[in-house]
Design a protein around this motif. Sequence first.
Motif, short mmCIF file in Angstrom:
data_model
loop_
_atom_site.label_atom_id
_atom_site.label_comp_id
_atom_site.label_asym_id
_atom_site.label_seq_id
_atom_site.Cartn_x
_atom_site.Cartn_y
_atom_site.Cartn_z
N ARG A 20 3.81 -9.71 0.66
CA ARG A 20 2.81 -9.09 1.53
C ARG A 20 3.45 -8.20 2.58
O ARG A 20 3.00 -7.08 2.83
CB ARG A 20 1.95 -10.17 2.19
CG ARG A 20 0.89 -10.76 1.27
CD ARG A 20 -0.11 -11.61 2.04
NE ARG A 20 0.53 -12.77 2.65
CZ ARG A 20 0.77 -13.90 2.00
NH1 ARG A 20 0.44 -14.03 0.74
NH2 ARG A 20 1.33 -14.91 2.63
N GLU A 21 4.52 -8.69 3.22
CA GLU A 21 5.18 -7.89 4.25
C GLU A 21 5.74 -6.60 3.65
O GLU A 21 5.58 -5.51 4.22
CB GLU A 21 6.30 -8.70 4.90
CG GLU A 21 5.79 -9.81 5.81
CD GLU A 21 6.92 -10.58 6.46
OE1 GLU A 21 8.09 -10.42 6.03
OE2 GLU A 21 6.64 -11.36 7.39
N SER A 22 6.39 -6.70 2.51
CA SER A 22 6.96 -5.52 1.86
C SER A 22 5.87 -4.54 1.46
O SER A 22 5.98 -3.33 1.70
CB SER A 22 7.76 -5.95 0.62
OG SER A 22 8.18 -4.83 -0.12
N TYR A 23 4.78 -5.06 0.87
CA TYR A 23 3.73 -4.17 0.39
C TYR A 23 3.06 -3.43 1.55
O TYR A 23 2.90 -2.20 1.50
CB TYR A 23 2.67 -4.95 -0.40
CG TYR A 23 1.64 -4.00 -0.97
CD1 TYR A 23 1.88 -3.31 -2.15
CD2 TYR A 23 0.46 -3.73 -0.27
CE1 TYR A 23 0.98 -2.39 -2.64
CE2 TYR A 23 -0.45 -2.81 -0.76
CZ TYR A 23 -0.19 -2.14 -1.94
OH TYR A 23 -1.07 -1.22 -2.41
N PHE A 24 2.67 -4.14 2.58
CA PHE A 24 1.92 -3.49 3.65
C PHE A 24 2.80 -2.64 4.55
O PHE A 24 2.33 -1.65 5.12
CB PHE A 24 1.12 -4.53 4.44
CG PHE A 24 -0.01 -5.10 3.64
CD1 PHE A 24 -1.10 -4.32 3.29
CD2 PHE A 24 0.04 -6.40 3.17
CE1 PHE A 24 -2.13 -4.82 2.51
CE2 PHE A 24 -0.99 -6.92 2.39
CZ PHE A 24 -2.07 -6.12 2.06
N ASN A 25 4.08 -2.97 4.66
CA ASN A 25 4.99 -2.07 5.38
C ASN A 25 5.07 -0.72 4.69
O ASN A 25 5.20 0.32 5.35
CB ASN A 25 6.39 -2.69 5.47
CG ASN A 25 6.49 -3.74 6.56
OD1 ASN A 25 5.73 -3.73 7.52
ND2 ASN A 25 7.44 -4.66 6.42
N GLY A 26 4.99 -0.71 3.37
CA GLY A 26 5.08 0.53 2.63
C GLY A 26 3.77 1.22 2.35
O GLY A 26 3.76 2.40 1.95
N ASN A 27 2.65 0.51 2.55
CA ASN A 27 1.35 1.06 2.12
C ASN A 27 0.25 0.99 3.17
O ASN A 27 -0.92 1.15 2.84
CB ASN A 27 0.88 0.33 0.85
CG ASN A 27 1.76 0.63 -0.34
OD1 ASN A 27 1.63 1.65 -1.00
ND2 ASN A 27 2.70 -0.27 -0.62
N ALA A 28 0.61 0.76 4.42
CA ALA A 28 -0.41 0.64 5.47
C ALA A 28 -1.26 1.90 5.58
O ALA A 28 -2.49 1.84 5.70
CB ALA A 28 0.25 0.33 6.82
N LEU A 161 -4.85 4.43 -5.60
CA LEU A 161 -4.31 3.31 -6.37
C LEU A 161 -3.52 2.38 -5.45
O LEU A 161 -2.58 2.80 -4.78
CB LEU A 161 -3.38 3.82 -7.48
CG LEU A 161 -2.71 2.74 -8.34
CD1 LEU A 161 -3.74 2.00 -9.18
CD2 LEU A 161 -1.63 3.36 -9.22
N PHE A 162 -3.91 1.11 -5.45
CA PHE A 162 -3.16 0.07 -4.76
C PHE A 162 -2.46 -0.77 -5.83
O PHE A 162 -3.05 -1.69 -6.39
CB PHE A 162 -4.09 -0.81 -3.91
CG PHE A 162 -4.79 -0.06 -2.81
CD1 PHE A 162 -4.10 0.33 -1.67
CD2 PHE A 162 -6.14 0.26 -2.92
CE1 PHE A 162 -4.74 1.03 -0.65
CE2 PHE A 162 -6.78 0.96 -1.91
CZ PHE A 162 -6.08 1.34 -0.77
N ASP A 163 -1.23 -0.41 -6.10
CA ASP A 163 -0.47 -1.10 -7.14
C ASP A 163 0.53 -2.06 -6.51
O ASP A 163 1.41 -1.65 -5.76
CB ASP A 163 0.27 -0.09 -8.02
CG ASP A 163 1.15 -0.79 -9.04
OD1 ASP A 163 0.61 -1.63 -9.79
OD2 ASP A 163 2.36 -0.50 -9.08
N VAL A 164 0.36 -3.35 -6.81
CA VAL A 164 1.26 -4.38 -6.30
C VAL A 164 2.25 -4.69 -7.43
O VAL A 164 1.95 -5.45 -8.35
CB VAL A 164 0.48 -5.64 -5.89
CG1 VAL A 164 1.43 -6.67 -5.28
CG2 VAL A 164 -0.62 -5.28 -4.89
#
Length: 208
Positions: A20-28, A161-164
């Motif tokens: 979660r931290e990695s994803y939202f740091n890069g996609n906020a 696109l929100f790609d996790v």
Amino acid sequence: MTEEARRIVIEHAVEGTRLRESYFNGNADKVVDGARRMAVTLAKGHKLLFCGNGGSAADAQHLAAEFVNRFQMERPPLPAIALTTDTSIITAIGNDYSFDQIFEKQVQALGNEGDMLVGISTSGNSPNVVRAMRAARERGLATMGLTGRGGGEMAGLCDILFDVDHGRTALVQEVHITIGHLLCGLTDHFLFENVLALQPWLKDATNA
């Protein structure tokens, strides 16, 4: 045995927190943009459609409910439909045509130009979601996807696109519902707390 079970809990929580931290740091910024597009869609009198399978169907219903009822703040109901809930429609299409068309035909029936379709698929390759996305494009709907593993076929069909990109489906789904909650909260923020931020997009029909 108890220590092993406890270790599983802690490792899952740690890995999920890291993702979660990695994803939202890069996609906020992308999440903010997605919510702003949802807000513009709704402000212009259009609606949101949601679809997905299995756990993603549950997420589709969950998010539609947050818009129609409320998320955290008191505000008017907002138009959103989960295409996963009418068993008569789903079984009729599945029986007469194909399970792959259960969302496509609903988009063709209910989707109008200016609406938005949100497709949820951890693989990005669910045939019925992919077909719904194509139908949405043909009818002039905006398209948003929540996917995993690179986005699959959906990647080329999504305006946003929100790609996790992670190999564990459960963790991808956990980030998906967090994205969904943020979209709900930020859409409310733009519509009811900071509507001035929407003005440039409300004037430009190409950003609906």
